[in-house]
Scaffold this motif. Sequence first.
Motif, PDB file in Angstrom:
ATOM      1  N   UNK A   1       8.686  10.176   5.899  1.00  0.00           N
ATOM      2  CA  UNK A   1       8.175  10.750   4.653  1.00  0.00           C
ATOM      3  C   UNK A   1       8.701  12.159   4.408  1.00  0.00           C
ATOM      4  N   UNK A   2       9.626  12.621   5.226  1.00  0.00           N
ATOM      5  CA  UNK A   2      10.111  13.993   5.135  1.00  0.00           C
ATOM      6  C   UNK A   2      11.234  14.097   4.108  1.00  0.00           C
ATOM      7  N   UNK A   3      10.863  13.861   2.847  1.00  0.00           N
ATOM      8  CA  UNK A   3      11.855  13.904   1.774  1.00  0.00           C
ATOM      9  C   UNK A   3      11.942  15.302   1.173  1.00  0.00           C
ATOM     10  N   UNK A   4      13.060  15.554   0.514  1.00  0.00           N
ATOM     11  CA  UNK A   4      13.221  16.807  -0.219  1.00  0.00           C
ATOM     12  C   UNK A   4      12.237  16.830  -1.388  1.00  0.00           C
ATOM     13  N   UNK A   5      11.641  17.978  -1.627  1.00  0.00           N
ATOM     14  CA  UNK A   5      10.744  18.103  -2.779  1.00  0.00           C
ATOM     15  C   UNK A   5      11.555  18.092  -4.078  1.00  0.00           C
ATOM     16  N   UNK A   6      11.075  17.402  -5.110  1.00  0.00           N
ATOM     17  CA  UNK A   6      11.847  17.295  -6.346  1.00  0.00           C
ATOM     18  C   UNK A   6      12.271  18.633  -6.949  1.00  0.00           C
ATOM     19  N   UNK A   7      11.457  19.664  -6.775  1.00  0.00           N
ATOM     20  CA  UNK A   7      11.858  20.964  -7.347  1.00  0.00           C
ATOM     21  C   UNK A   7      13.082  21.542  -6.641  1.00  0.00           C
ATOM     22  N   UNK A   8      13.389  20.996  -5.458  1.00  0.00           N
ATOM     23  CA  UNK A   8      14.578  21.443  -4.743  1.00  0.00           C
ATOM     24  C   UNK A   8      15.807  20.610  -5.089  1.00  0.00           C
ATOM     25  N   UNK A   9      15.612  19.505  -5.799  1.00  0.00           N
ATOM     26  CA  UNK A   9      16.762  18.736  -6.266  1.00  0.00           C
ATOM     27  C   UNK A   9      17.520  19.558  -7.304  1.00  0.00           C
ATOM     28  N   UNK A  10      18.808  19.363  -7.366  1.00  0.00           N
ATOM     29  CA  UNK A  10      19.553  19.940  -8.479  1.00  0.00           C
ATOM     30  C   UNK A  10      19.089  19.298  -9.781  1.00  0.00           C
ATOM     31  N   UNK A  11      18.936  20.116 -10.815  1.00  0.00           N
ATOM     32  CA  UNK A  11      18.614  19.577 -12.132  1.00  0.00           C
ATOM     33  C   UNK A  11      19.858  18.917 -12.722  1.00  0.00           C
ATOM     34  N   UNK A  12      19.673  18.167 -13.794  1.00  0.00           N
ATOM     35  CA  UNK A  12      20.825  17.554 -14.454  1.00  0.00           C
ATOM     36  C   UNK A  12      21.790  18.628 -14.959  1.00  0.00           C
ATOM     37  N   UNK A  13      21.258  19.740 -15.462  1.00  0.00           N
ATOM     38  CA  UNK A  13      22.133  20.828 -15.908  1.00  0.00           C
ATOM     39  C   UNK A  13      22.965  21.364 -14.746  1.00  0.00           C
ATOM     40  N   UNK A  14      22.330  21.548 -13.600  1.00  0.00           N
ATOM     41  CA  UNK A  14      23.046  22.067 -12.428  1.00  0.00           C
ATOM     42  C   UNK A  14      24.079  21.069 -11.921  1.00  0.00           C
ATOM     43  N   UNK A  15      23.705  19.795 -11.904  1.00  0.00           N
ATOM     44  CA  UNK A  15      24.658  18.770 -11.469  1.00  0.00           C
ATOM     45  C   UNK A  15      25.866  18.743 -12.384  1.00  0.00           C
ATOM     46  N   UNK A  16      25.623  18.747 -13.692  1.00  0.00           N
ATOM     47  CA  UNK A  16      26.739  18.707 -14.637  1.00  0.00           C
ATOM     48  C   UNK A  16      27.653  19.913 -14.445  1.00  0.00           C
TER      49      UNK A  16
END
Length: 345
Positions: A37-52
């Motif tokens: 269950x040790x997943x990355x928290x969604x706020x730490x995911x790159x946003x779509x803007x950051x990914x693009x």
Amino acid sequence: MGHKLIDAFNREIEYVRLSVTDRCDLRCTYCLPPDHHDFIEPEDWLTFDEIERVIRAFTELGVYRVRLTGGEPLTRHHLPDLAARLSALPHLEDLSLSTNGVQLRKQAGALRKAGVKRINVSLDSLQAARFAAITGGGKLNKVLDGLAAANEAGLHPVKINMVVMNGVNDDEIEDMVRYCIDRDFTLRLIETMPMGDTGRSASSHYLDLEVVRSRLEERFDLVPAVMPGGRSRHPASRDTGTSMYGGGPARYVQVAGTSLRIGFITPISRHFCESCNRVRLSADGALYLCLGQDDKVELRPLLREGISDDGLKEAIRAAIARKPEKHEFREQPQKIVRFMSRTGG
């Protein structure tokens, strides 16, 4: 464009595997432990803007191929929206997707409209009970239905990724060959890799694919083959615009008299490090330079601290200069502690 990303070993980096989440709706035995269950928290995911922004920088430096991965990428909300944004980038020629297929029935059409051209689907067994055991309770019928939807949506080619495990599913390889012949799919057989505790446990079922190839040659007429389309990095096929590797690590043969191509991905028995053309961007913005090494560069802090576009490109160039020569799966099988889902495969 005129730009190229060249590492210290004169390899051209032209391919980014982009993980949009480390979460998955299955628990394959070689990837994630059932109680993880040790997943990355969604706020730490790159946003779509950051990914693009990151992918735009890569494409302006010479990368022209991107694959959406996970975890399971179809669990990331609004993924077709991201696919549409990436496919619109001027220098991106090829946008593809790796998936377990569970949610493909719902999303295949939207993904194709968004610019995803082709998909790889993980499928390690055609037996419902065995599939459930390997995947931690997955429903085989959902994946098969998703594959039918991919065909209907015009995603092509569809590649089936089968991790071959001695004593687990190696008795199904011929059945998988016939399944793919009947549906005009490409089949890719993959050796298990010692990634994290689950991968090391699965490595007890390791099977050298050269043995598998010899076995298949006794039952099918196999001839050397290429994957059509795309740019080629291999001199033998440069004139035809095709590659025995399909732009990736698989070595292909074709079953004579059919359209089926079978790829062998052999990171252990016959590694392909000398022609590695890829890096991996994790969901939280870590740029992994090798699947079998821990070398990485954290891009998320740079993005959120306001780095300029030129600064981002320089950070990418500096990262590529650190790309190691090879993995050490054989020499140091205990080295990699992260799970495959964290890196994007």
